[in-house]
Design a protein around this motif. Structure first.
Motif, PDB file in Angstrom:
ATOM      1  N   PRO A 195       0.794  -1.244   0.000  1.00  0.00           N
ATOM      2  CA  PRO A 195       0.000   0.000   0.000  1.00  0.00           C
ATOM      3  C   PRO A 195       0.818   1.283   0.000  1.00  0.00           C
ATOM      4  O   PRO A 195       0.352   2.309  -0.503  1.00  0.00           O
ATOM      5  CB  PRO A 195      -0.823  -0.132   1.295  1.00  0.00           C
ATOM      6  CG  PRO A 195      -0.919  -1.612   1.525  1.00  0.00           C
ATOM      7  CD  PRO A 195       0.395  -2.175   1.059  1.00  0.00           C
ATOM      8  N   ASP A 196       2.031   1.243   0.551  1.00  0.00           N
ATOM      9  CA  ASP A 196       2.847   2.457   0.614  1.00  0.00           C
ATOM     10  C   ASP A 196       3.671   2.676  -0.645  1.00  0.00           C
ATOM     11  O   ASP A 196       4.396   3.669  -0.748  1.00  0.00           O
ATOM     12  CB  ASP A 196       3.780   2.404   1.827  1.00  0.00           C
ATOM     13  CG  ASP A 196       3.008   2.379   3.143  1.00  0.00           C
ATOM     14  OD1 ASP A 196       1.895   2.934   3.171  1.00  0.00           O
ATOM     15  OD2 ASP A 196       3.517   1.790   4.112  1.00  0.00           O
ATOM     16  N   ASP A 197       3.572   1.752  -1.580  1.00  0.00           N
ATOM     17  CA  ASP A 197       4.355   1.837  -2.819  1.00  0.00           C
ATOM     18  C   ASP A 197       3.406   1.965  -4.006  1.00  0.00           C
ATOM     19  O   ASP A 197       2.790   0.988  -4.414  1.00  0.00           O
ATOM     20  CB  ASP A 197       5.236   0.591  -2.972  1.00  0.00           C
ATOM     21  CG  ASP A 197       6.074   0.615  -4.248  1.00  0.00           C
ATOM     22  OD1 ASP A 197       6.047   1.636  -4.964  1.00  0.00           O
ATOM     23  OD2 ASP A 197       6.748  -0.399  -4.525  1.00  0.00           O
ATOM     24  N   PRO A 198       3.268   3.168  -4.570  1.00  0.00           N
ATOM     25  CA  PRO A 198       2.329   3.351  -5.684  1.00  0.00           C
ATOM     26  C   PRO A 198       2.716   2.549  -6.921  1.00  0.00           C
ATOM     27  O   PRO A 198       1.898   2.359  -7.816  1.00  0.00           O
ATOM     28  CB  PRO A 198       2.396   4.859  -5.961  1.00  0.00           C
ATOM     29  CG  PRO A 198       3.721   5.295  -5.403  1.00  0.00           C
ATOM     30  CD  PRO A 198       3.973   4.410  -4.226  1.00  0.00           C
ATOM     31  N   ASP A 199       3.944   2.078  -6.991  1.00  0.00           N
ATOM     32  CA  ASP A 199       4.397   1.312  -8.152  1.00  0.00           C
ATOM     33  C   ASP A 199       4.339  -0.205  -7.900  1.00  0.00           C
ATOM     34  O   ASP A 199       4.849  -0.986  -8.698  1.00  0.00           O
ATOM     35  CB  ASP A 199       5.837   1.706  -8.496  1.00  0.00           C
ATOM     36  CG  ASP A 199       6.174   1.433  -9.963  1.00  0.00           C
ATOM     37  OD1 ASP A 199       5.303   1.657 -10.828  1.00  0.00           O
ATOM     38  OD2 ASP A 199       7.305   0.991 -10.234  1.00  0.00           O
ATOM     39  N   SER A 200       3.671  -0.605  -6.805  1.00  0.00           N
ATOM     40  CA  SER A 200       3.732  -2.024  -6.433  1.00  0.00           C
ATOM     41  C   SER A 200       2.928  -2.926  -7.362  1.00  0.00           C
ATOM     42  O   SER A 200       3.205  -4.128  -7.441  1.00  0.00           O
ATOM     43  CB  SER A 200       3.274  -2.223  -4.983  1.00  0.00           C
ATOM     44  OG  SER A 200       1.926  -1.849  -4.802  1.00  0.00           O
ATOM     45  N   TRP A 201       1.933  -2.388  -8.088  1.00  0.00           N
ATOM     46  CA  TRP A 201       1.239  -3.216  -9.080  1.00  0.00           C
ATOM     47  C   TRP A 201       2.223  -3.659 -10.159  1.00  0.00           C
ATOM     48  O   TRP A 201       2.226  -4.826 -10.571  1.00  0.00           O
ATOM     49  CB  TRP A 201       0.077  -2.442  -9.707  1.00  0.00           C
ATOM     50  CG  TRP A 201      -1.074  -2.204  -8.788  1.00  0.00           C
ATOM     51  CD1 TRP A 201      -1.480  -1.012  -8.280  1.00  0.00           C
ATOM     52  CD2 TRP A 201      -1.973  -3.192  -8.275  1.00  0.00           C
ATOM     53  NE1 TRP A 201      -2.575  -1.196  -7.468  1.00  0.00           N
ATOM     54  CE2 TRP A 201      -2.903  -2.516  -7.449  1.00  0.00           C
ATOM     55  CE3 TRP A 201      -2.081  -4.578  -8.420  1.00  0.00           C
ATOM     56  CZ2 TRP A 201      -3.923  -3.177  -6.778  1.00  0.00           C
ATOM     57  CZ3 TRP A 201      -3.107  -5.236  -7.750  1.00  0.00           C
ATOM     58  CH2 TRP A 201      -4.013  -4.556  -6.938  1.00  0.00           C
ATOM     59  N   ARG A 202       3.059  -2.706 -10.624  1.00  0.00           N
ATOM     60  CA  ARG A 202       4.058  -3.060 -11.633  1.00  0.00           C
ATOM     61  C   ARG A 202       5.078  -4.051 -11.083  1.00  0.00           C
ATOM     62  O   ARG A 202       5.461  -5.006 -11.752  1.00  0.00           O
ATOM     63  CB  ARG A 202       4.774  -1.801 -12.133  1.00  0.00           C
ATOM     64  CG  ARG A 202       3.953  -0.984 -13.114  1.00  0.00           C
ATOM     65  CD  ARG A 202       4.725   0.225 -13.615  1.00  0.00           C
ATOM     66  NE  ARG A 202       4.013   0.826 -14.736  1.00  0.00           N
ATOM     67  CZ  ARG A 202       2.948   1.618 -14.608  1.00  0.00           C
ATOM     68  NH1 ARG A 202       2.485   1.886 -13.398  1.00  0.00           N
ATOM     69  NH2 ARG A 202       2.354   2.114 -15.671  1.00  0.00           N
ATOM     70  N   ARG A 203       5.511  -3.815  -9.860  1.00  0.00           N
ATOM     71  CA  ARG A 203       6.492  -4.723  -9.269  1.00  0.00           C
ATOM     72  C   ARG A 203       5.918  -6.140  -9.163  1.00  0.00           C
ATOM     73  O   ARG A 203       6.618  -7.124  -9.434  1.00  0.00           O
ATOM     74  CB  ARG A 203       6.904  -4.218  -7.887  1.00  0.00           C
ATOM     75  CG  ARG A 203       7.606  -2.882  -7.906  1.00  0.00           C
ATOM     76  CD  ARG A 203       8.127  -2.519  -6.511  1.00  0.00           C
ATOM     77  NE  ARG A 203       8.433  -1.100  -6.421  1.00  0.00           N
ATOM     78  CZ  ARG A 203       9.545  -0.544  -6.882  1.00  0.00           C
ATOM     79  NH1 ARG A 203      10.454  -1.299  -7.480  1.00  0.00           N
ATOM     80  NH2 ARG A 203       9.748   0.753  -6.761  1.00  0.00           N
ATOM     81  N   LEU A 204       4.658  -6.237  -8.775  1.00  0.00           N
ATOM     82  CA  LEU A 204       4.018  -7.544  -8.641  1.00  0.00           C
ATOM     83  C   LEU A 204       4.003  -8.278  -9.972  1.00  0.00           C
ATOM     84  O   LEU A 204       4.433  -9.446 -10.067  1.00  0.00           O
ATOM     85  CB  LEU A 204       2.581  -7.388  -8.127  1.00  0.00           C
ATOM     86  CG  LEU A 204       1.704  -8.640  -8.156  1.00  0.00           C
ATOM     87  CD1 LEU A 204       2.227  -9.697  -7.189  1.00  0.00           C
ATOM     88  CD2 LEU A 204       0.250  -8.283  -7.848  1.00  0.00           C
TER      89      LEU A 204
END
Length: 316
Positions: free
Chosen positions: A249-258
């Protein structure tokens, strides 16, 4: 169990002898055969529309082969006898018919675990079945080579839980069993959120690899990487509008990382939708892309790239 022992071992039934179905069944069976105590022994059965050879080969990501004997059946009434747990691993479009065929032979309190891609079948079956219904979401990579061999192409992780956070003890028991059998799993209370996460992964990977007939890792190359990014742009916007928590949740780019992490972890894998195309089977394009399109309409969000992907498959 000895031949003179009349006690019935608990039966775990796996419906759907595709890649994930055989991966789960063979790991459970192999663990069962090698179990050290009688208390851990179960009978594993694999149910399909046709009977597969009972001698199956499982190739792990390191290239090692295991030959495993397992009960394979095509008769629901026989397969369901003494079943204490049912894993349903059929394709989303085949799940209703497959479960309807087995349901009359199951006690009403039998737990079932749904392993389908997309978001089409989980909520309806949770409402309609009288027993506990759990859902599973996995990043394990596997594909079927032939009627006797399944390839475990990439190690991943599985989460299991009820859509509304119920039956947590049961979810933990099943997750522990899978973990002991070599398929790491965790019980979670936010299963619906996890299914949205998996839907994002599937939408970013499956339609593209199936359309261009490439393995997951090739999405890292151009022009495919640009297409993945176009998908992710729309998916990130849609998940934000739906208030679906990001993986971090604290990483706005975490969808891409996933998504890119899954692509890397399963680089050698043929995604399920590609396997269907190569085998001449129907695909799960609607179970994967349909709920996203419907959610976008409800939120009044334009998703032209995802719409184009859906239309390409719908009219193909």
């Amino acid at each position: 169990m000895s031949s003179h022992d009349t006690r019935q071992a608990p039966v775990t039934l796996v419906i759907g002898p595709g890649s994930i179905g055989r991966l789960v069944a063979l790991h459970l069976q192999d663990h069962n055969v090698n179990a050290l105590t009688r208390d851990t022994q179960i009978e594993v059965r694999l149910l399909g529309r046709r009977t597969l050879p009972t001698r199956q080969s499982l190739t792990d990501p390191d290239g090692k082969h295991r030959s495993i004997e397992i009960a394979t059946l095509n008769d629901p009434s026989t397969a369901a006898r003494h079943a204490t747990l049912v894993h349903v691993t059929t394709k989303a479009y085949a799940t209703d018919a497959a479960f309807s065929a087995i349901a009359p032979y199951l006690p009403g309190d039998t737990p079932i675990v749904l392993w389908q891609n997309g978001m089409r079948v989980q909520r309806p079956l949770t409402r309609s079945w009288s027993g506990p219904v759990l859902c599973a979401s996995t990043t394990e990579g596997a594909y079927v080579h032939n009627d006797t061999q399944v390839i475990h192409a990439g190690r991943g992780h599985t989460v299991i839980g009820h859509l509304d956070g119920q039956h947590q003890v049961l979810a933990e028991q099943i997750a522990t069993t899978l973990t002991h059998a070599g398929l790491p799993a965790t019980a979670v209370e936010d299963m619906e959120v996890r299914l949205w996460h998996k839907l994002v992964v599937n939408a970013a990977i499956n339609p593209l690899v199936a359309q261009y007939r490439i393995r997951n890792g090739q999405l890292r190359d151009r022009p495919f990487s640009t297409m993945v990014e176009a998908t992710l742009n729309e998916l990130t916007q849609l998940m934000t509008a739906l208030d679906i928590p990001a993986p971090q949740p604290d990483d706005p780019d975490s969808w891409r990382r996933l998504v890119w992490q899954v692509i890397t972890n399963t680089a050698n894998n043929r995604a399920s939708m590609l396997q269907d195309v190569l085998a001449g089977r129907p695909t799960e394009y609607d179970a994967i892309l349909g709920p996203l399109r419907e959610a976008a309409i409800e939120q009044d969000i334009a998703i032209p790239w995802l719409d184009q992907l859906w239309q390409q498959w719908h009219f193909s």
